[in-house]
Write a protein that holds these residues in place. Structure first.
Motif, PDB file in Angstrom:
ATOM      1  N   LEU A  85     105.008  77.948  55.548  1.00  0.00           N
ATOM      2  CA  LEU A  85     103.655  78.503  55.220  1.00  0.00           C
ATOM      3  C   LEU A  85     103.525  79.686  55.866  1.00  0.00           C
ATOM      4  N   GLU A  86     104.270  80.456  56.998  1.00  0.00           N
ATOM      5  CA  GLU A  86     104.006  81.672  57.584  1.00  0.00           C
ATOM      6  C   GLU A  86     104.526  82.493  56.468  1.00  0.00           C
ATOM      7  N   GLU A  87     105.451  82.527  55.742  1.00  0.00           N
ATOM      8  CA  GLU A  87     105.915  83.394  54.580  1.00  0.00           C
ATOM      9  C   GLU A  87     104.799  83.425  53.598  1.00  0.00           C
ATOM     10  N   LEU A  88     104.461  82.248  53.247  1.00  0.00           N
ATOM     11  CA  LEU A  88     103.382  81.950  52.337  1.00  0.00           C
ATOM     12  C   LEU A  88     101.970  82.929  52.496  1.00  0.00           C
ATOM     13  N   TYR A  89     101.740  82.790  53.756  1.00  0.00           N
ATOM     14  CA  TYR A  89     100.537  83.725  54.361  1.00  0.00           C
ATOM     15  C   TYR A  89     100.849  85.109  54.175  1.00  0.00           C
ATOM     16  N   ARG A  90     101.865  85.555  54.418  1.00  0.00           N
ATOM     17  CA  ARG A  90     102.323  86.871  54.184  1.00  0.00           C
ATOM     18  C   ARG A  90     102.126  87.194  52.695  1.00  0.00           C
ATOM     19  N   VAL A  91     102.482  86.372  51.861  1.00  0.00           N
ATOM     20  CA  VAL A  91     102.325  86.908  50.682  1.00  0.00           C
ATOM     21  C   VAL A  91     100.871  86.992  50.105  1.00  0.00           C
ATOM     22  N   SER A  92     100.013  85.898  50.690  1.00  0.00           N
ATOM     23  CA  SER A  92      98.587  86.109  50.593  1.00  0.00           C
ATOM     24  C   SER A  92      97.789  87.196  50.942  1.00  0.00           C
ATOM     25  N   LYS A  93      98.482  87.907  52.232  1.00  0.00           N
ATOM     26  CA  LYS A  93      97.966  89.086  52.638  1.00  0.00           C
ATOM     27  C   LYS A  93      98.591  90.433  52.084  1.00  0.00           C
ATOM     28  N   ALA A  94      99.734  90.361  51.503  1.00  0.00           N
ATOM     29  CA  ALA A  94     100.036  91.382  50.732  1.00  0.00           C
ATOM     30  C   ALA A  94      99.466  91.599  49.341  1.00  0.00           C
ATOM     31  N   ALA A  95      98.938  90.303  48.673  1.00  0.00           N
ATOM     32  CA  ALA A  95      98.202  90.450  47.347  1.00  0.00           C
ATOM     33  C   ALA A  95      97.119  91.365  47.552  1.00  0.00           C
ATOM     34  N   ARG A  96      96.610  91.722  48.758  1.00  0.00           N
ATOM     35  CA  ARG A  96      95.502  92.468  48.657  1.00  0.00           C
ATOM     36  C   ARG A  96      95.670  93.985  48.671  1.00  0.00           C
ATOM     37  N   LEU A  97      97.111  94.319  48.781  1.00  0.00           N
ATOM     38  CA  LEU A  97      97.587  95.907  48.837  1.00  0.00           C
ATOM     39  C   LEU A  97      97.941  96.097  47.553  1.00  0.00           C
ATOM     40  N   PRO A  98      98.139  97.378  47.517  1.00  0.00           N
ATOM     41  CA  PRO A  98      98.639  97.887  45.888  1.00  0.00           C
ATOM     42  C   PRO A  98     100.068  97.600  45.929  1.00  0.00           C
ATOM     43  N   SER A  99     100.722  97.349  44.608  1.00  0.00           N
ATOM     44  CA  SER A  99     101.954  97.011  44.515  1.00  0.00           C
ATOM     45  C   SER A  99     102.920  98.165  43.762  1.00  0.00           C
ATOM     46  N   ASP A 121     115.360 105.689  16.332  1.00  0.00           N
ATOM     47  CA  ASP A 121     114.503 106.333  17.243  1.00  0.00           C
ATOM     48  C   ASP A 121     114.946 105.906  18.698  1.00  0.00           C
ATOM     49  N   ALA A 122     115.654 106.829  19.362  1.00  0.00           N
ATOM     50  CA  ALA A 122     116.201 106.511  20.719  1.00  0.00           C
ATOM     51  C   ALA A 122     114.989 106.641  21.713  1.00  0.00           C
ATOM     52  N   GLU A 123     114.929 106.186  22.969  1.00  0.00           N
ATOM     53  CA  GLU A 123     113.939 106.438  24.134  1.00  0.00           C
ATOM     54  C   GLU A 123     114.901 106.197  25.357  1.00  0.00           C
ATOM     55  N   PHE A 124     114.544 107.144  26.320  1.00  0.00           N
ATOM     56  CA  PHE A 124     115.205 107.210  27.643  1.00  0.00           C
ATOM     57  C   PHE A 124     113.754 107.391  28.301  1.00  0.00           C
ATOM     58  N   SER A 125     113.517 106.592  29.558  1.00  0.00           N
ATOM     59  CA  SER A 125     112.498 106.680  30.454  1.00  0.00           C
ATOM     60  C   SER A 125     112.849 106.464  31.891  1.00  0.00           C
ATOM     61  N   VAL A 126     112.153 107.065  32.867  1.00  0.00           N
ATOM     62  CA  VAL A 126     112.174 106.457  34.427  1.00  0.00           C
ATOM     63  C   VAL A 126     110.622 106.411  34.839  1.00  0.00           C
ATOM     64  N   LYS A 127     110.149 105.148  34.903  1.00  0.00           N
ATOM     65  CA  LYS A 127     108.734 105.002  35.369  1.00  0.00           C
ATOM     66  C   LYS A 127     108.473 104.500  36.659  1.00  0.00           C
ATOM     67  N   ALA A 128     107.453 104.642  37.169  1.00  0.00           N
ATOM     68  CA  ALA A 128     107.021 104.120  38.356  1.00  0.00           C
ATOM     69  C   ALA A 128     105.331 103.649  38.286  1.00  0.00           C
ATOM     70  N   THR A 129     105.030 102.421  38.455  1.00  0.00           N
ATOM     71  CA  THR A 129     103.589 101.983  38.127  1.00  0.00           C
ATOM     72  C   THR A 129     103.026 101.450  39.663  1.00  0.00           C
ATOM     73  N   LEU A 130     102.034 102.065  40.062  1.00  0.00           N
ATOM     74  CA  LEU A 130     101.248 101.717  41.062  1.00  0.00           C
ATOM     75  C   LEU A 130      99.887 100.943  40.655  1.00  0.00           C
ATOM     76  N   SER A 131      99.698  99.708  41.021  1.00  0.00           N
ATOM     77  CA  SER A 131      98.577  98.861  40.621  1.00  0.00           C
ATOM     78  C   SER A 131      98.230  98.190  41.855  1.00  0.00           C
ATOM     79  N   TRP A 132      96.784  98.011  41.466  1.00  0.00           N
ATOM     80  CA  TRP A 132      95.856  97.376  42.716  1.00  0.00           C
ATOM     81  C   TRP A 132      94.714  96.705  41.845  1.00  0.00           C
ATOM     82  N   GLU A 133      94.686  95.386  42.578  1.00  0.00           N
ATOM     83  CA  GLU A 133      93.293  94.674  42.006  1.00  0.00           C
ATOM     84  C   GLU A 133      92.234  94.668  42.950  1.00  0.00           C
TER      85      GLU A 133
END
Length: 465
Positions: A85-99, A121-133
């Motif tokens: 439950l200590e680790e699950l609590y850390r999960v719930s705290k991390a949910a409020r931060l951007p990923s 049609d070929a495609e090559f990409s390198v992407k990074a996504t920053l999301s926040w609720e």
């Protein structure tokens, strides 16, 4: 700028209103605590504040308790539950931060549409996504509170289990030493009755007494001897119980002899109502369960409203590796997800969560009532066991003197031999009753100490012996 400020202020106001709405729907427990734990007692201190190794001074018992706390499987499971439950609590705290997430992609799509030339049609990409609720309605905040409450409840559950284990080990230990003492009494009695039967046979064979006295002596010997197998069985079962509690296979348990001359105080401090609720970890566990239930109601309330997720994606993308480094891109997205029509399921889940809180509130109130009953019962039991032990001691001494006088009167021809056997029987019963009374006195102390919330303190390693 002014319009944006008003919009943000409105969101904050609605969020605060949502939290207040949940708290209004979740009333606090009604305890109405009495002024005293036990009527007429206003102790400022409590025996529950003493560490278990200060209450149980038998060093053999202390070592046994220490080994149990180290090796008992249920205790180890409770500690693993805390870590989970200590680790699950850390999960719930991390949910409020951007990923932040990343993606490396290489694909080649071929199209052969009717009437058109073959395409690749070929495609090559390198992407990074920053999301926040954006926590508009406090759903993530409630989730964090729920995780914290569940974690703290697991800590209190482990403490309550330790308190119970210590009481179980101490109870089994005192029961075992009492059985040992009772077995010693029976064996001594058997030896005495063997001698009495021998003398009765000699008198009968010499024509001094009738066969009735001889047969009565044989009956008394057989009745005492028949008690030994049952006592030996109970001792073996009690040893097996203690061994398993201590995390081992059935084996012989090292123990001390029962102290028949122990003198306990007539009364022990029980403390104040507020200190009782603070000492009992099972009460604090119930309180944390109540907080978790309120947080669950808050999450169900917030789940009825839209969720806003903001994400920013950037990187490199091209249809050939050759120009990938020179093809940057980026885009920002805001997703507002709202339940449109769920057939009342969201509202039903919220009402169910409120009902869950009501159950937790009533369970907490009931737990407090039961705790006060346990303490009152334990105080009465301790007081009466103390009186009983004193009376049983007096009874044993009187029975001992009765045997001495009966033998003298029999030698002088005043009474029959059967009266001597009756005196010996009463003395035997008095010894057994005294042993049980002393055992019950120890068990009453164990019960009172546990009822007052004693035993969950963690000892220093050297204290365990």
């Amino acid at each position: 700028m002014k319009r944006s400020t008003l919009y943000i202020f409105g969101i904050l106001l609605l969020t605060a209103a949502g939290g207040c709405s949940v708290q209004k729907k979740c009333p606090a427990p009604e305890l109405n605590l009495p002024a005293q734990i036990v009527a007429g007692r206003t102790d400022s201190l409590t025996i529950g504040d003493l560490a278990w190794w200060e209450v149980y001074t038998d060093t053999t018992l202390c070592r046994l308790i220490g080994r149990t706390l180290d090796r008992n499987r249920n205790m180890q499971s409770a500690e693993a539950r805390i870590r989970q439950l200590e680790e699950l609590y850390r999960v719930s705290k991390a949910a409020r931060l951007p990923s932040l997430g990343g993606l490396v992609l290489a694909d080649n799509e071929t199209n052969d549409y009717y009437g058109e030339a073959h395409k690749s049609d070929a495609e090559f990409s390198v992407k990074a996504t920053l999301s926040w609720e954006a926590d508009l309605w406090g759903s993530l905040r409630w989730a964090k509170r729920k995780g914290a409450a569940e974690y703290l409840a697991s800590v209190e559950a482990a403490r309550a289990l330790q308190m119970t284990l210590i009481a179980e080990v101490a109870t089994a230990y005192f029961e075992l030493t009492a059985l040992d003492h009772e077995l010693d009494v029976v064996r001594r009695t058997v030896e005495t009755r063997q001698e009495s039967m021998r003398q009765a046979r000699l008198r009968f064979e010499g024509g001094l007494t009738s066969e009735t006295a001889y047969q009565q002596a044989k009956v008394e010997l057989a009745s005492a001897s028949a008690l030994i197998p049952d006592l030996e069985l109970k001792i073996a079962q009690k040893e097996n119980q203690i061994s398993v509690l201590a995390g081992g296979y059935p084996a012989r348990v090292t123990r001390s002899k029962m102290n028949m001359n122990v003198t306990m105080p007539d009364s022990l401090a029980v403390g104040l109502p507020s200190t009782l609720l603070q000492r009992r970890p099972d009460v604090r566990q119930s309180e944390q369960n109540l907080k978790a239930a309120m947080a669950a109601a808050g999450m169900a309330y917030a789940d009825r409203f839209p969720r806003l997720t903001i994400s920013l994606t950037g990187g490199l993308e091209n249809d050939a590796l050759k120009g990938l480094i020179e093809s940057p891109f980026s885009y920002a997205v805001g997703n507002l997800t709202a339940p449109l029509f769920a057939f009342g399921s969201k509202r039903a889940k919220y009402r169910a969560a409120l009902a869950g809180y009501e159950q937790a509130r009533l369970a907490y109130e009931q737990k407090v009532l039961e705790v006060f009953r346990e303490v009152n019962d334990a105080v009465v039991a301790y007081r009466n066991m103390r009186r009983t032990a004193e009376l049983k001691f007096n009874l044993k001494e009187a029975a001992r003197q009765y045997v001495v006088l009966a033998k003298l009167q029999y030698i002088n021809g005043v009474i029959r031999y059967i009266d001597v056997l009756d005196a010996q029987r009463k003395f035997f019963d008095a010894q057994v009753e005294e042993s049980k009374a002393v055992r019950n006195e120890h068990l009453a102390l164990v019960g009172l100490y546990k009822a007052l919330g004693g035993g969950w303190d963690t000892p220093e390693r050297e204290k365990k012996g």
